[in-house]
Design a protein around this motif. Structure first.
Motif: not given
Length: 420
Positions: A64-74, A87-92, A95-96, A270-272
């Motif tokens: 698994l790769i975990l991203f903590e912060a916003v801004g890495f969605g793409a 697991i973490g977020g997405s580009a959408l 933006r949300l 909050t999408c993360r």
């Protein structure tokens, strides 16, 4: 499992420690230089996370790769396309969280009531708008980590004064009309196809001082429950599930709202992973983190087991909080002493080892979170504050009234309005 954490300030330190304690392999990278000491000597550190991708891939479905912060969605979307479980977020999700006007319009299109909100690039335009329509409102930078100022004057003159003190080139911002009610968050895990149930409700305490006085902070304490969330969830997060599925979002999604007798008024996403929210939820989750993360990463999953009642978290802070070491030169390396405590209710934040001793570290002064659980908010509150004294640190600060508003009547109001 093998977990690679890609972090800026290592906000998920407690989660990584839990994984290591039960035998999982964890490696993290920390991008912020002033956070270099956080979890140092406690969680294995790597310099270049891209060099660890083969290590993750070799674990097949246990990587698994975990991203903590916003801004890495793409970037997360691209890694998923390459076959990694992320697991973490997405580009959408980015933006949300970051484009408040876009998020508000999406929710309005889904039938939610939206408090009037206007976007501005120029302070002159905003001042002209306030002069033409004086009102109490909220100033928010249009970045996910941007400044927020909640006006208290009926004519908006306090917000106008704030805007006048800023320069025109300070970036986009919004003015949102103020709405009275109970601030309530609705959150749930999304697995790329659907939300996992149950959803949770949360009540944050963001002001620095008891009685909701002082600066807005990242967070001073939170109350959460997995019970009675269906009504609010069905009318909010559930409505954007198709968009999240189309975007392949995998991770936490939370919508903060004002709730009153007239309806639900969404504020921001909050999408993360949320801090300290993930730690406050932990005592109510009946799976360990590895099992829960595996379900979040599984597009066929639908639910996970939770415990009834409430969890209450108290954030323990040290200077420079509520600022950061970018603004204020504040010492770190303060000694941390821990007396008798329930380890499952102690969630470390910005700490690390120096010469074999536990000390404060990091950028903000988010030192730890102490939690307590109970059938009622009052029971959870009493349990948390009994444990707070087990942590001793020079210049330690925390609020002593987390949960008081809910106990005093906010929960009764939400029930009387039919939302619980």
């Amino acid at each position: 499992m093998r977990i690679l954490g890609i972090t800026e300030t290592c906000d998920l330190g407690s989660l990584y420690l839990r994984l290591i304690e039960v035998g999982h392999e964890v490696r993290i990278t920390v991008g912020e230089p002033l956070a270099a000491g956080t979890m140092l000597g406690m969680v294995p550190r790597v310099e270049d996370w891209t060099a660890e991708l083969r290590w993750v891939r070799d674990a097949d479905d246990q990587g698994l790769i975990l991203f903590e912060a916003v801004g890495f969605g793409a970037l997360q979307d691209r890694l998923r396309q390459e076959g990694y479980r992320v697991i973490g977020g997405s580009a959408l999700g980015d933006r949300l969280e970051g484009d408040r006007a876009f998020a508000q319009q999406m929710l309005a299109d889904k039938g939610l009531r939206i408090a009037p909100v206007l976007s501005f690039e120029s302070r002159a335009d905003a001042l002209a708008d306030l002069a033409a329509r004086p009102r109490r409102c909220v100033f928010k930078r249009s970045a996910s980590d941007g400044e927020t100022f909640v006006g208290s004057f009926a004519d908006g003159s306090d917000v106008a004064a704030l805007i006048e003190s800023r320069s025109d080139d300070a970036g986009a911002f919004v003015l949102q009309d103020h709405v009275d009610g109970v601030e309530t968050g609705i959150g749930a895990w999304f697995n790329g196809r659907r939300f996992l149930r149950p959803a949770c409700l949360d009540w944050e305490h963001k002001r620095f001082f008891p009685g909701d006085l002082g600066e807005l902070t990242g967070e001073m304490g939170t109350v959460v429950t997995y019970e009675r969330a269906d009504a609010l969830f069905d009318l909010t997060l559930a409505r954007i599930a198709p968009e999240l599925a189309a975007a392949g979002h995998v991770g936490w999604v939370n919508l903060n709202c004002i709730v009153n007798a007239r309806g639900i008024w969404p504020l921001e996403f909050t999408c993360r992973f949320g801090y300290p929210g993930y730690a406050v939820l932990e005592p109510l989750q009946r799976l360990d983190w590895a099992e829960l993360l595996a379900r979040v990463a599984d597009p066929a999953s639908t639910n996970f087991p939770t415990s009834p009642g409430f969890s209450l978290g108290v954030v323990l802070t040290t200077p420079p909080f509520p600022w950061s070491r970018h603004e204020i030169d504040s010492p770190i390396g303060l000694p941390v002493q821990v007396g008798p405590a329930s380890p499952e209710h102690l969630h470390w934040g910005e700490v690390g080892l120096a010469n074999g001793r536990l000390v404060t570290s990091g950028l903000y002064g988010w030192t730890a979170v102490i939690t307590g659980t109970g059938d009622s908010v009052a029971e959870a509150q009493a349990a948390a504050y009994r444990r707070v004294g087990s942590v001793r640190i020079p210049s330690l600060r925390y609020r002593q009234d987390i949960g008081d508003r809910l106990i005093a009547g906010e929960l009764r109001e939400l029930s009387s309005w039919g939302w619980l």
